[in-house]
Design a protein around this motif. Structure first.
Motif, short mmCIF file in Angstrom:
data_model
loop_
_atom_site.label_atom_id
_atom_site.label_comp_id
_atom_site.label_asym_id
_atom_site.label_seq_id
_atom_site.Cartn_x
_atom_site.Cartn_y
_atom_site.Cartn_z
N GLY A 23 0.74 -1.19 0.13
CA GLY A 23 -0.05 -0.07 -0.01
C GLY A 23 0.84 1.27 0.06
N PHE A 24 0.22 2.37 0.06
CA PHE A 24 0.94 3.63 0.14
C PHE A 24 1.77 3.74 1.07
CE2 PHE A 24 0.17 8.03 1.77
CZ PHE A 24 1.21 8.83 1.12
N ILE A 25 1.50 3.87 2.42
CA ILE A 25 2.40 3.90 3.40
C ILE A 25 3.30 2.65 3.66
CG2 ILE A 25 2.77 4.41 6.11
CD1 ILE A 25 0.07 5.95 5.99
N GLY A 26 2.62 1.66 3.50
CA GLY A 26 3.47 0.43 3.54
C GLY A 26 4.62 0.36 2.74
N SER A 27 4.34 0.59 1.42
CA SER A 27 5.48 0.48 0.32
C SER A 27 6.50 1.68 0.81
CB SER A 27 4.92 0.86 -0.85
OG SER A 27 4.38 1.88 -1.09
N ASN A 28 6.29 2.59 1.24
CA ASN A 28 7.35 3.52 1.59
C ASN A 28 8.14 3.19 2.95
OD1 ASN A 28 7.33 6.59 0.14
ND2 ASN A 28 5.18 5.67 0.30
N LEU A 29 7.30 2.39 3.84
CA LEU A 29 8.13 1.72 5.01
C LEU A 29 9.06 0.66 4.45
CD1 LEU A 29 8.15 1.32 8.03
CD2 LEU A 29 6.21 -0.17 7.81
N VAL A 30 8.50 -0.21 3.68
CA VAL A 30 9.29 -1.36 3.05
C VAL A 30 10.70 -0.78 2.65
CG1 VAL A 30 9.53 -3.05 1.36
CG2 VAL A 30 7.54 -3.02 2.67
N HIS A 31 10.56 0.34 1.89
CA HIS A 31 12.11 0.82 1.18
C HIS A 31 12.67 1.36 2.39
CE1 HIS A 31 9.80 0.98 -2.70
NE2 HIS A 31 10.89 0.67 -3.21
N THR A 32 12.32 1.99 3.44
CA THR A 32 13.04 2.61 4.21
C THR A 32 13.71 1.43 5.23
OG1 THR A 32 11.53 4.64 4.54
CG2 THR A 32 12.79 3.92 6.56
N ARG A 80 15.40 -7.09 7.17
CA ARG A 80 15.33 -8.20 6.39
C ARG A 80 13.44 -7.71 6.56
NH1 ARG A 80 14.19 -13.81 7.88
NH2 ARG A 80 14.47 -15.05 6.05
N VAL A 81 12.95 -7.86 5.38
CA VAL A 81 11.57 -7.49 5.22
C VAL A 81 10.71 -8.41 4.73
CG1 VAL A 81 9.93 -5.70 4.72
CG2 VAL A 81 12.35 -4.96 5.37
N ILE A 82 9.68 -9.05 5.37
CA ILE A 82 8.65 -9.78 4.90
C ILE A 82 7.37 -9.16 4.73
CG2 ILE A 82 7.35 -12.08 5.24
CD1 ILE A 82 10.87 -11.87 5.39
N ASN A 83 6.90 -8.66 3.54
CA ASN A 83 5.90 -8.18 3.04
C ASN A 83 4.60 -8.95 3.10
OD1 ASN A 83 3.90 -6.47 2.06
ND2 ASN A 83 4.77 -6.05 0.03
N VAL A 84 3.68 -8.78 3.80
CA VAL A 84 2.32 -9.82 3.72
C VAL A 84 1.29 -8.82 3.31
CG1 VAL A 84 0.79 -10.91 4.95
CG2 VAL A 84 3.18 -11.37 5.55
N ASP A 85 0.80 -9.09 2.08
CA ASP A 85 -0.52 -8.26 1.73
C ASP A 85 -1.41 -9.03 0.88
OD1 ASP A 85 -1.79 -6.23 0.14
OD2 ASP A 85 -0.32 -4.76 0.98
N LYS A 86 -2.77 -8.73 1.17
CA LYS A 86 -3.63 -9.34 0.18
C LYS A 86 -3.58 -9.04 -1.24
CE LYS A 86 -8.74 -9.98 0.81
NZ LYS A 86 -9.92 -9.67 1.40
N LEU A 87 -3.34 -7.72 -1.62
CA LEU A 87 -3.32 -7.24 -2.67
C LEU A 87 -4.93 -6.95 -3.27
CD1 LEU A 87 -0.51 -8.98 -4.74
CD2 LEU A 87 -0.67 -6.72 -3.60
N THR A 88 -5.70 -6.06 -2.24
CA THR A 88 -6.74 -5.54 -2.70
C THR A 88 -6.57 -4.34 -3.66
OG1 THR A 88 -6.84 -3.89 -0.99
CG2 THR A 88 -7.78 -6.03 -0.45
N TYR A 89 -7.61 -3.66 -4.17
CA TYR A 89 -7.43 -2.57 -5.06
C TYR A 89 -6.33 -1.75 -4.87
CZ TYR A 89 -9.39 1.06 -2.14
OH TYR A 89 -9.67 1.71 -0.99
N ALA A 90 -6.17 -1.27 -3.63
CA ALA A 90 -4.96 -0.44 -3.26
C ALA A 90 -3.67 -0.87 -2.87
CB ALA A 90 -5.46 0.18 -1.83
N PHE A 141 -2.62 6.19 -3.28
CA PHE A 141 -3.36 5.72 -4.38
C PHE A 141 -4.16 6.93 -4.98
CE2 PHE A 141 -7.39 3.56 -5.74
CZ PHE A 141 -6.89 2.50 -6.47
N PRO A 142 -4.51 7.03 -6.32
CA PRO A 142 -5.13 8.23 -7.03
C PRO A 142 -6.41 8.57 -6.40
CG PRO A 142 -4.35 6.84 -8.43
CD PRO A 142 -4.11 5.78 -7.20
#
Length: 364
Positions: A11-20, A27-37, A204-205
């Motif tokens: 997501g918006f904040i999550g993707s910025n957090l992962v990069h940081t 070491r980052v494990i990204n768990v996401d359902k991948l809804t529309y956002a 997200f737009p």
């Protein structure tokens, strides 16, 4: 190297957090359902990164969630996964209850079981292996759980009583209460944050700031609810994720920390500033209009401000939010680095330079 499980990392904040986090050597494990956002394009530059792992998991899928804990053995959970758009919560509240309340409950249950399985202290374990003493569960929430402020009231503090007014804020308030209950009842080492409105890259737009930028580019009416007098406190997303990392690494277990940008603006003021930035950074030129006979004509657009259009206010629209972040600043030494002008300028530039990112979303 600290292993951190991030929920909602696409997501918006999550993707910025992962990069940081990766930049900080985690070491980052990204768990996401991948809804529309949720958008993996926001993380495309991480393909092949040796310390980044993505798992498409719905938090209510307890079996798959448990396997992620078992496989990666995180030292911390940073819980950002949530349905977050107020308008969508009004139209489909059940989805918000399922993700924000039930999803948080299931994540707490899996985190508790995992935490109980860890050794009490790290001394008896190999370097880098997590322990109960080290483990943290950071729950990321919103200032909207506090309700609305009058024009002259001081900002929300960590002691402000909850008073949510929308299905979205009510679902987030419920999740906050669950997290505190799992700490006080079961001893799970939790931290909570409540943040003001974010803006910046990868948002997200459908959110206000990207909506204004994209409407300007398309020379379409810019919708502003009511008279635009609603006030929000704005925070650049990189400052938010820095605050989250600060709370995770320095915060006191069981405590809540409010995060804000010390930057209140009326919606109409924000929209006007954005239009003027667009006038400077992407001059409008001509626009197509239709005369009374239905003929398309080219007409000069002097400023994008001419596109501002007031629309019927949404139900339950809170008048003002503002955050008192003094506890975070005093106790943990965090302060926002971006001011409103620099943050907005960076944001507008990002959307102008990344048309492929948002155009793909709009076409989906």
């Amino acid at each position: 190297m600290q292993t951190i499980l991030v929920t909602g990392g696409a997501g918006f904040i999550g993707s910025n957090l992962v990069h940081t986090l990766l930049q900080r050597g985690c070491r980052v494990i990204n768990v996401d359902k991948l809804t529309y956002a949720g958008n993996l394009a926001s993380l495309a530059d991480l393909a092949g990164h040796p310390d980044y792992f993505f798992k498409q998991v719905d938090l209510v899928d307890t079996g798959r969630l448990a396997s992620v804990f078992e496989e990666y053995r995180p030292a911390a959970v940073m819980h950002l996964a949530a349905e977050s758009h107020v308008d969508r919560s009004i139209d489909a509240p059940g989805r918000f209850i399922q993700t924000n309340v039930v999803g948080t409950f299931e994540l707490l249950q899996q985190s508790l079981a995992y935490w109980r399985s860890l050794p009490a202290a790290a001394a008896s374990e190999p370097v880098g292996s997590p322990s109960q003493q080290q483990f943290r569960f950071l729950h990321v929430s919103t200032d909207e759980v506090y309700g609305a402020l009058s024009a002259n009231a001081t900002g929300f503090s960590e002691r402000t009583a909850y008073d949510p007014h929308s299905p979205y804020s009510a679902s987030k308030a419920a999740s906050d209460h669950l997290v505190r209950a799992w700490h006080h009842t079961y001893g799970l080492p939790v931290l909570l944050t409540n943040c003001s409105n974010n803006y910046g890259p990868y948002q997200f737009p459908e959110k206000l700031i990207p909506v204004v930028v994209l409407k300007c580019l398309r020379q379409e009416p810019i919708p502003v609810y009511g008279t635009g007098e609603n006030v929000r406190d704005w925070l650049y997303v990189s400052d938010h994720v820095d605050a989250l990392y600060t709370v995770l690494t320095k915060g006191r277990i069981g405590e809540t920390y409010n995060i804000g940008g010390h930057c209140e603006r009326k919606n109409i003021e924000l929209v006007t500033i954005l239009c003027r930035l667009m006038d400077e950074m992407h001059p409008s030129g001509l626009r197509t209009v239709t005369d009374f006979a239905g003929k398309a004509l080219q007409s000069p657009l002097r400023s994008y401000e001419e596109l501002i259009t007031f629309v019927t206010d949404r139900p339950g629209h809170d008048q003002r939010y503002a955050i008192d972040a003094s506890k975070l600043c005093k106790e943990l030494g965090w302060f926002p680095k971006e001011d409103f002008e620099s943050g907005l300028r960076k944001t507008v530039r990002w959307y102008l330079d990344h048309r492929d990112w948002w155009e793909a979303i709009l076409k989906a």
